[in-house]
Design a protein around this motif. Structure first.
Motif, mmCIF file in Angstrom:
data_model
loop_
_atom_site.group_PDB
_atom_site.id
_atom_site.type_symbol
_atom_site.label_atom_id
_atom_site.label_comp_id
_atom_site.label_asym_id
_atom_site.label_seq_id
_atom_site.Cartn_x
_atom_site.Cartn_y
_atom_site.Cartn_z
ATOM 1 N N LEU A 133 27.708 101.024 65.735
ATOM 2 C CA LEU A 133 27.748 101.634 64.686
ATOM 3 C C LEU A 133 28.705 102.483 64.323
ATOM 4 N N VAL A 134 29.280 103.393 65.468
ATOM 5 C CA VAL A 134 30.504 104.077 65.534
ATOM 6 C C VAL A 134 31.938 103.362 64.932
ATOM 7 N N TYR A 135 31.820 102.220 65.537
ATOM 8 C CA TYR A 135 33.003 101.212 65.198
ATOM 9 C C TYR A 135 32.713 100.699 63.874
ATOM 10 N N ALA A 136 31.567 100.421 63.458
ATOM 11 C CA ALA A 136 31.367 100.220 61.880
ATOM 12 C C ALA A 136 31.868 101.439 61.116
ATOM 13 N N ALA A 137 31.749 102.435 61.310
ATOM 14 C CA ALA A 137 31.936 103.603 60.588
ATOM 15 C C ALA A 137 33.649 103.723 60.587
ATOM 16 N N ILE A 138 34.095 103.472 61.660
ATOM 17 C CA ILE A 138 35.627 103.606 61.708
ATOM 18 C C ILE A 138 36.384 102.577 60.952
ATOM 19 N N THR A 139 36.004 101.048 60.992
ATOM 20 C CA THR A 139 36.495 100.303 60.371
ATOM 21 C C THR A 139 35.903 100.166 58.940
ATOM 22 N N PHE A 140 34.998 100.932 58.698
ATOM 23 C CA PHE A 140 34.128 100.664 57.217
ATOM 24 C C PHE A 140 33.725 99.293 57.113
ATOM 25 N N ASP A 141 33.189 98.797 58.179
ATOM 26 C CA ASP A 141 32.759 97.260 58.079
ATOM 27 C C ASP A 141 31.407 97.390 58.466
ATOM 28 N N PRO A 142 30.251 97.177 57.417
ATOM 29 C CA PRO A 142 28.963 97.186 57.926
ATOM 30 C C PRO A 142 28.538 95.849 58.975
ATOM 31 N N ALA A 143 29.364 94.844 58.724
ATOM 32 C CA ALA A 143 28.995 93.709 59.567
ATOM 33 C C ALA A 143 29.069 94.142 61.037
ATOM 34 N N LYS A 144 29.838 94.973 61.231
ATOM 35 C CA LYS A 144 30.000 95.510 62.795
ATOM 36 C C LYS A 144 28.682 96.062 63.555
ATOM 37 N N ALA A 145 27.825 96.714 62.562
ATOM 38 C CA ALA A 145 26.625 97.371 62.857
ATOM 39 C C ALA A 145 25.703 96.140 63.152
ATOM 40 N N SER A 146 25.462 95.609 64.053
ATOM 41 C CA SER A 146 24.816 94.327 64.277
ATOM 42 C C SER A 146 23.544 94.333 65.192
ATOM 43 N N GLY A 147 23.321 95.759 65.509
ATOM 44 C CA GLY A 147 21.998 96.169 66.079
ATOM 45 C C GLY A 147 21.981 95.529 67.746
ATOM 46 N N LEU A 148 20.633 95.603 68.385
ATOM 47 C CA LEU A 148 20.650 95.239 69.563
ATOM 48 C C LEU A 148 21.248 93.911 70.006
ATOM 49 N N ASP A 149 20.979 92.880 68.892
ATOM 50 C CA ASP A 149 21.360 91.427 69.122
ATOM 51 C C ASP A 149 22.789 91.383 69.340
ATOM 52 N N GLY A 150 23.501 92.241 68.398
ATOM 53 C CA GLY A 150 24.890 92.388 68.296
ATOM 54 C C GLY A 150 25.519 92.779 69.820
ATOM 55 N N ALA A 151 24.787 93.996 70.197
ATOM 56 C CA ALA A 151 25.309 94.454 71.288
ATOM 57 C C ALA A 151 25.036 93.780 72.816
ATOM 58 N N LEU A 152 23.891 93.009 72.453
ATOM 59 C CA LEU A 152 23.660 92.060 73.857
ATOM 60 C C LEU A 152 24.940 90.833 73.901
ATOM 61 N N ARG A 153 25.215 90.349 72.600
ATOM 62 C CA ARG A 153 26.375 89.379 72.415
ATOM 63 C C ARG A 153 27.509 90.037 72.811
ATOM 64 N N THR A 154 27.748 91.259 72.720
ATOM 65 C CA THR A 154 29.080 91.873 73.028
ATOM 66 C C THR A 154 29.152 91.962 74.599
ATOM 67 N N VAL A 155 27.997 92.213 75.078
ATOM 68 C CA VAL A 155 28.242 91.872 76.593
ATOM 69 C C VAL A 155 28.404 90.666 77.112
ATOM 70 N N LEU A 156 27.979 89.711 76.218
ATOM 71 C CA LEU A 156 28.062 88.336 76.606
ATOM 72 C C LEU A 156 29.537 87.897 76.577
#
Length: 282
Positions: free
Chosen positions: A226-249
């Motif tokens: 969410l912070v990254y989405a705010a910094i980049t002004f890109d809502p696609a970065k706010a991908s929730g828990l699924d996005g967080a787990l894919r980031t770990v992967l």
């Protein structure tokens, strides 16, 4: 009857309802439901880690998976009722601690802390109950996509970008607290093990030591996105828990790390089961 008397009577009735055996038993169902959701998320995360992922590895994916099973939709209604009871139980906690607001010093600080936590939990449980009802009625959809749409909408508000960043920092703070709660064993205050056998106490301690930090890490990553989405002004970065787990992967040794996080989330789900068996007594 005066206005103050009416409010007091309503508060008293709500407080008694919050302490009723019927609501407590329903809340136990809610804790089991909350545990089931976490076990399903853990299963989806494991599938994601080992190449068999289909559903989103988050609450929506978990409920969607359940909806597709035989008797899945009736079970979703049971989960929703239990989660609503959990939300009402937390509302009862707010009423229980409201008198502490008139105190001073540490007593007032403790009451405020308890009320804030109970309100936050009630919102989480109510939101999850609504999501369960949507899937039970066939209207559920990916929460990852919804979050991106909501974030995009907030970006259009005055100072919306700062608000998204602030929410992200709050979520990170919650994640850090959960890690601390697990490491410090503060989770033991949530459960009454006075009559539990020693083996159960050891099991609960291990589940909490693994489960709370794992959930904290996952939430911390959600907040970071969410912070990254705010910094980049890109809502696609706010991908929730699924996005967080894919980031770990996607990280080095991501498959192993995601497996460990998934096992930790499963441990948190199992902790919810034990908590339903041995609820906190206040």
């Amino acid at each position: 009857m005066s206005g103050r008397g009416t409010v007091g009577s309503a508060a008293g009735a709500a407080d008694r309802a919050g302490n009723s055996d019927a609501l407590e038993n329903l809340a136990r169902v809610g804790l089991i439901a909350y545990g089931v959701v976490h076990l399903l998320i853990a299963w989806l995360a494991l599938q994601l880690a080992w190449g068999g992922g289909g559903q989103s590895a988050d609450q929506s994916g978990a409920l969607s998976t359940l909806a597709q099973q035989p008797l899945g939709k009736p079970l979703l209604w049971v989960l929703a009722i239990g989660l609503i009871a959990l939300a009402l139980w937390q509302a009862g906690e707010v009423l229980r601690w409201r008198q502490g607001l008139s105190a001073s010093g540490d007593a007032r600080k403790k009451a405020v802390t308890k009320i804030v936590k109970s309100v936050a939990k009630a919102i989480v449980y109510a939101a999850l109950a609504i999501l369960a009802i949507r899937f039970a009625t066939g209207g559920g959809q990916s929460s990852s996509g919804q979050q991106q749409q909501q974030t995009a909408g907030v970006f259009g508000w005055p100072a919306g970008r700062w608000l998204v960043g602030l929410v992200g920092l709050v979520v990170i703070g919650v994640g850090v607290y959960l890690v601390y709660k697990g490491v410090s064993k503060r989770f033991l205050k949530q459960i009454d093990l006075g009559q539990a056998p020693p083996r159960t106490r050891n099991l609960v301690e291990k589940l909490g030591l693994v489960g709370f930090p794992a959930k904290g890490v996952a939430l911390g990553l959600v907040g970071a996105l969410l912070v990254y989405a705010a910094i980049t002004f890109d809502p696609a970065k706010a991908s929730g828990l699924d996005g967080a787990l894919r980031t770990v992967l996607d990280a080095p040794f991501g498959q192993v790390l995601l497996t460990l996080v998934a096992l930790g989330i499963a441990a948190f789900g199992a902790f919810c089961f034990v908590r339903a068996r041995y609820p906190e007594r206040t």
